[in-house]
Structures are given as C-alpha cells and as structure tokens.
Design an enzyme around this catalytic site. Structure first.
Site, PDB file in Angstrom:
ATOM      1  N   GLY A 190       0.813  -1.214   0.000  1.00 20.18           N
ATOM      2  CA  GLY A 190       0.000   0.000   0.000  1.00 20.18           C
ATOM      3  C   GLY A 190       0.847   1.265   0.000  1.00 20.18           C
ATOM      4  O   GLY A 190       0.544   2.227  -0.717  1.00 20.18           O
ATOM      5  N   SER A 191       1.908   1.255   0.784  1.00 14.01           N
ATOM      6  CA  SER A 191       2.741   2.465   0.872  1.00 14.01           C
ATOM      7  C   SER A 191       3.356   2.800  -0.480  1.00 14.01           C
ATOM      8  O   SER A 191       3.348   3.956  -0.910  1.00 14.01           O
ATOM      9  CB  SER A 191       3.845   2.280   1.917  1.00 14.01           C
ATOM     10  OG  SER A 191       3.280   2.100   3.191  1.00 14.01           O
TER      11      SER A 191
ATOM     12  N   ASN B 151      -8.568   4.114   7.978  1.00 14.27           N
ATOM     13  CA  ASN B 151      -8.072   3.003   8.780  1.00 14.27           C
ATOM     14  C   ASN B 151      -8.317   3.163  10.277  1.00 14.27           C
ATOM     15  O   ASN B 151      -8.456   2.178  10.993  1.00 14.27           O
ATOM     16  CB  ASN B 151      -6.580   2.780   8.508  1.00 14.27           C
ATOM     17  CG  ASN B 151      -5.781   4.065   8.500  1.00 14.27           C
ATOM     18  OD1 ASN B 151      -6.102   5.015   7.775  1.00 14.27           O
ATOM     19  ND2 ASN B 151      -4.742   4.123   9.285  1.00 14.27           N
TER      20      ASN B 151
ATOM     21  N   GLN C  84      -7.841  -0.215   2.941  1.00 20.48           N
ATOM     22  CA  GLN C  84      -8.735  -0.796   3.954  1.00 20.48           C
ATOM     23  C   GLN C  84      -9.993  -1.415   3.331  1.00 20.48           C
ATOM     24  O   GLN C  84     -10.730  -2.121   4.007  1.00 20.48           O
ATOM     25  CB  GLN C  84      -9.159   0.273   4.973  1.00 20.48           C
ATOM     26  CG  GLN C  84      -8.056   0.681   5.930  1.00 20.48           C
ATOM     27  CD  GLN C  84      -7.684  -0.416   6.926  1.00 20.48           C
ATOM     28  OE1 GLN C  84      -8.519  -1.224   7.341  1.00 20.48           O
ATOM     29  NE2 GLN C  84      -6.420  -0.453   7.313  1.00 20.48           N
TER      30      GLN C  84
ATOM     31  N   SER D 107      -3.347  -3.345  -0.794  1.00 22.35           N
ATOM     32  CA  SER D 107      -2.262  -4.070  -0.141  1.00 22.35           C
ATOM     33  C   SER D 107      -2.751  -5.436   0.319  1.00 22.35           C
ATOM     34  O   SER D 107      -3.764  -5.544   1.007  1.00 22.35           O
ATOM     35  CB  SER D 107      -1.768  -3.259   1.064  1.00 22.35           C
ATOM     36  OG  SER D 107      -0.795  -3.992   1.760  1.00 22.35           O
ATOM     37  N   ALA D 108      -2.008  -6.482  -0.051  1.00 22.67           N
ATOM     38  CA  ALA D 108      -2.464  -7.853   0.195  1.00 22.67           C
ATOM     39  C   ALA D 108      -2.640  -8.196   1.676  1.00 22.67           C
ATOM     40  O   ALA D 108      -3.593  -8.883   2.046  1.00 22.67           O
ATOM     41  CB  ALA D 108      -1.483  -8.837  -0.450  1.00 22.67           C
ATOM     42  N   HIS D 109      -1.716  -7.724   2.522  1.00 24.67           N
ATOM     43  CA  HIS D 109      -1.774  -8.191   3.918  1.00 24.67           C
ATOM     44  C   HIS D 109      -2.970  -7.625   4.689  1.00 24.67           C
ATOM     45  O   HIS D 109      -3.253  -8.050   5.798  1.00 24.67           O
ATOM     46  CB  HIS D 109      -0.450  -7.927   4.650  1.00 24.67           C
ATOM     47  CG  HIS D 109      -0.214  -6.500   5.045  1.00 24.67           C
ATOM     48  ND1 HIS D 109      -0.499  -6.033   6.308  1.00 24.67           N
ATOM     49  CD2 HIS D 109       0.286  -5.444   4.360  1.00 24.67           C
ATOM     50  CE1 HIS D 109      -0.151  -4.748   6.378  1.00 24.67           C
ATOM     51  NE2 HIS D 109       0.314  -4.367   5.209  1.00 24.67           N
TER      52      HIS D 109
ATOM     53  N   THR E 294      12.347  -7.639 -10.440  1.00 25.32           N
ATOM     54  CA  THR E 294      11.900  -9.009 -10.679  1.00 25.32           C
ATOM     55  C   THR E 294      10.676  -9.296  -9.824  1.00 25.32           C
ATOM     56  O   THR E 294      10.678  -9.042  -8.626  1.00 25.32           O
ATOM     57  CB  THR E 294      13.042  -9.996 -10.360  1.00 25.32           C
ATOM     58  OG1 THR E 294      14.158  -9.637 -11.175  1.00 25.32           O
ATOM     59  CG2 THR E 294      12.637 -11.434 -10.623  1.00 25.32           C
TER      60      THR E 294
ATOM     61  N   CYS F  36       2.019   7.662  21.137  1.00 26.52           N
ATOM     62  CA  CYS F  36       2.569   8.181  22.386  1.00 26.52           C
ATOM     63  C   CYS F  36       4.077   8.190  22.349  1.00 26.52           C
ATOM     64  O   CYS F  36       4.690   7.308  21.783  1.00 26.52           O
ATOM     65  CB  CYS F  36       2.178   7.289  23.551  1.00 26.52           C
ATOM     66  SG  CYS F  36       0.479   7.446  23.992  1.00 26.52           S
TER      67      CYS F  36
HETATM   68  C1  LIG Z   1      -2.023  -0.264   5.859  1.00 25.68           C
HETATM   69  C2  LIG Z   1      -2.354   0.943   5.063  1.00 25.68           C
HETATM   70  C3  LIG Z   1      -1.440   1.472   4.136  1.00 25.68           C
HETATM   71  C4  LIG Z   1      -0.046   0.927   3.973  1.00 25.68           C
HETATM   72  O1  LIG Z   1      -0.027  -0.336   3.376  1.00 25.68           O
HETATM   73  P1  LIG Z   1       1.292  -1.238   3.483  1.00 25.68           P
HETATM   74  O2  LIG Z   1       1.021  -2.388   2.578  1.00 25.68           O
HETATM   75  O3  LIG Z   1       1.390  -1.668   4.920  1.00 25.68           O
HETATM   76  O4  LIG Z   1       2.434  -0.423   3.050  1.00 25.68           O
HETATM   77  C5  LIG Z   1      -1.836   2.555   3.379  1.00 25.68           C
HETATM   78  N1  LIG Z   1      -3.059   3.091   3.522  1.00 25.68           N
HETATM   79  C6  LIG Z   1      -3.967   2.601   4.390  1.00 25.68           C
HETATM   80  C7  LIG Z   1      -5.309   3.225   4.478  1.00 25.68           C
HETATM   81  C8  LIG Z   1      -3.634   1.520   5.196  1.00 25.68           C
HETATM   82  O5  LIG Z   1      -4.533   1.046   6.070  1.00 25.68           O
END
Ligand SMILES: *Cc1c(COP(=O)(O)O)cnc(C)c1O
Length: 375
Positions: A72-73, A149, A177, A197-199, A235, A323
C-alpha cells in the site's frame, strides 16, 4: 489461561490457508524469472498473468491496468509522486489520509508542489462540496482514501471523483482498507488510480498493487527493468503475487457473507458495550463505515494504558494515539474530526476480522469493563 484474541485486523490480517498453499511452489521449485524466455520460466510467467487477471476481475478492471508493487505504501507513493512529476500540478488530499499519502505529499511540497489538505466533518467524511469549493485550475490530482483506517468511515468516492474530473484532475483513492472487504468496481467508481495491499485482506505482506486506468500517464516510481509493462521495475515476487490473488479471490467469493458476519459481530460488541454501563463515544460514520472497524473513545481514560492492560489479558488492539514517553499525541484523524482531547486520549481501535467469534467479542467487552470500572 490467557486467551489469545487478535482484534487488530486493520493493521494486518492472518494469511489465508489456500493462499499459502498456492504460494509454496513458487517459493521453491518454480523459481524461474518470469522475464526469461525459456521454458523453465513459463510457469512463473503464467502464474503472473493468471494472478493479474484474477485481481483485475475482482475489481472490474482490465489486466493491463494492474501493476504489482511492494504494498500500500508504495502504491500511494507512486500515485501521488508519479502524478506530480508527470504534470507538475498541485495536489488536493484530505487531512485524514494514511501517512503514506500525507508524507508523500509533504515531500512533494519541497519540489514546489502546493497541497491542500481538505477538512472532514465530525464523522470523518470529506464532503463533495468541500472538494468542489477548493479545486482550481492549478490542481492536477485529487487523492482521497476509500475508507479510513482509524475510524472506518467510507468516503463518497464516486461523487468526489466526478468533481475532480470536472475540474480536469486525476483522481486516486487509497483503498487499502477496502479492497477485499467491500465490493469495488473501478469503472463504476470512476477512479483513475487505486491502491491496495495484500496483507490487509488475508494475503502475504510486502505485496500490493496499483490500479491505473488505461490512458492515465504518470511517471515511474521504481526505475530499472521493463517489468510491469515498463512501469514498475524489479523481478516479480511471484509467490507473493499468487498469494495475493488467491486471498483476494477467496475474500470476494464470500464477500456478502463475510460482511454480514462482521456486521453481526460489530452489533454484538456494541450491544455488550451498552449493557456494560461504560461511557464511550464511537467514532466514524454510523451510516457508512467498514463493519468491524470499531474506534472507541473513553472519557478520561488513557488509550496506551488501555492497550497494555488488554494485551495482558491476551487481546491485541491498537490505539488512536501515538505516544512518546512524555506526551500523548492525538492522532491526526481524531484531531480532524474535532474529538475532545479527554476523549481522544482514551481511544482504542478494535478491528475484527474473519477469525473472530462472538466469544471473542464477549471477552473483549468483559476485559474492557473490568479494566475501566476498576480505574
Ligand atoms: C495499511 C495501510 C497502508 C499501507 O499499506 P502497506 O502495505 O502496509 O504499506 C496505506 N493506507 C492505508 C489506508 C492503510 O490502512
């Protein structure tokens, strides 16, 4: 016995079993480089093409519009930086974006880009009228997240994209999300780019994609070889890509059941909470938000302490505040929705997922009640 309850699915999710199975051959026996022309690499190449097609089908895109990234980043960085370096026009985003967008935009300000961070209402909604009022001819791209998120609010993406297009701007949405959790149709939404983002949807970590509509031109972000139609070098991580496609396909196959189950768990948690007698505010938009994303603010409590006490009881959640040892910093999202400081400091986010049960929810509320009533 300490129970283990994972309730931080907005941070990451458990890998889908079938996704893991599908990945294994490409981590070991099928290690060919998908760019090589010989027969040994054809399994990798075919897996890559099939995964691209699977993912495209899940969001109603064409396979040629799916570009694999490291997550995602990277997708977020690529969308806004790629657009800026291509058209050198200004960026409009919201004040509640993920830091992958906010920090990318801030970085571009060093290169002369001027940025607008739109306010949201107290439910966390970017109002279409606000975007309309803030757009001008110098703007080139609008980036607004699909779902937040921290508080789960779903934004009116279709209306926002339409307004951006009327002003001649590209429209990107960070849908990290949302993908795999709600039905997404990129054609219906009318977006030019979308990050995933897959995870966050039971796929492996370190892999994601950017949907980029045919005809939308942005600069490359990762320069090098000609992979990903020449748009993203490196790759390909075939195992992760195959895992991501399998996880997404599985999530989408059961999307309506998954959503309904999460909604029931969500309702049950709120019901248990209301009989607990605890005083709280639930943040976000009650009319349109991700089921299972539950941001709760307890007046006078300390979110960080709450997180640690829940952790001791075997429950993983996250706070709405970052924090350091001295100060509690209210998150940018909770500040943007104008939540009172006494509430904002006492915020936790419970994010339920496929693995959670009604017993988990009951245990979480009992733990919260125990901790907060004692205090
Ligand atoms: C988790 C998240 C990201 C970042 O995704 P990564 O795969 O962890 O780099 C970006 N945007 C939102 C809204 C997220 O929740």
């Amino acid at each position: 016995m300490i129970q283990k309850i994972y309730a931080d699915n907005a941070a990451t999710t458990k890998l889908d079993e079938e996704a893991l199975e599908a990945m294994l051959p490409y981590l070991q026996m099928q290690y060919g480089n998908a760019s090589q022309p010989y027969l040994f690499a054809s399994a990798a190449r075919e897996a890559l093409n099939a995964a691209r097609k699977t993912i495209a089908d899940c969001i109603n895109a064409d396979p040629s519009e799916i570009f694999f990234t490291s997550g995602g980043s990277e997708s977020d960085n690529w969308a806004v930086k790629g657009a800026y370096f291509s058209n050198r026009k200004n960026i409009v985003t919201s004040s509640i974006e993920h830091h992958a967008i906010l920090n990318s935009v801030q970085y571009l300000e060093k290169f002369g880009c001027s940025a607008k961070y739109l306010p949201v209402n107290t439910l966390g909604v970017v109002l279409p009228q606000t975007l309309y009022n803030n757009l001008d001819d110098a703007d080139g791209i609008v980036s607004i997240m699909y779902a937040n998120n921290e508080i789960g609010t779903i934004e009116p993406i279709k209306e926002l994209a339409e307004i951006a297009h009327k002003q001649g701007c590209l429209f990107h949405t960070d849908a990290v999300q949302a993908v795999g959790h709600v039905v997404i149709d990129v054609c219906d939404l009318g977006v030019d780019m979308l990050s995933a983002s897959a995870h966050k949807f039971n796929g492996p970590k370190g892999i994601g994609f950017l949907y980029k509509k045919t005809g939308v031109e942005i600069d490359n972000y990762i320069h090098g070889g000609a992979q990903e139609h020449g748009y993203r070098a490196g790759t390909e991580n075939i195992a992760a890509i195959v895992g991501m496609a399998t996880a997404l396909k599985n999530n989408m196959k059961n999307i309506h059941v998954n959503q309904a189950t999460l909604k029931e768990l969500d309702n049950y948690l709120m019901q248990e909470l209301s009989v607990s007698g605890l005083q709280y505010i639930r943040n976000g938009n009650p009319d349109n938000r991700l089921p299972g994303n539950i941001s709760l603010s307890f007046n006078g409590a300390d979110g960080e302490t709450l997180l640690h006490r829940l952790d001791l009881k075997g429950i993983s959640v996250s706070t709405g505040a970052a924090c350091d040892s001295v100060n509690t910093q209210i998150s940018h999202v909770l500040s943007a929705i104008s939540l009172d400081r006494e509430y904002a400091e006492g915020t936790i986010r419970i994010s339920l997922g496929k693995e959670n049960t009604f017993d988990d929810v009951k245990y979480i509320v009992a733990a919260l009640t125990n901790i907060l009533k004692r205090h």
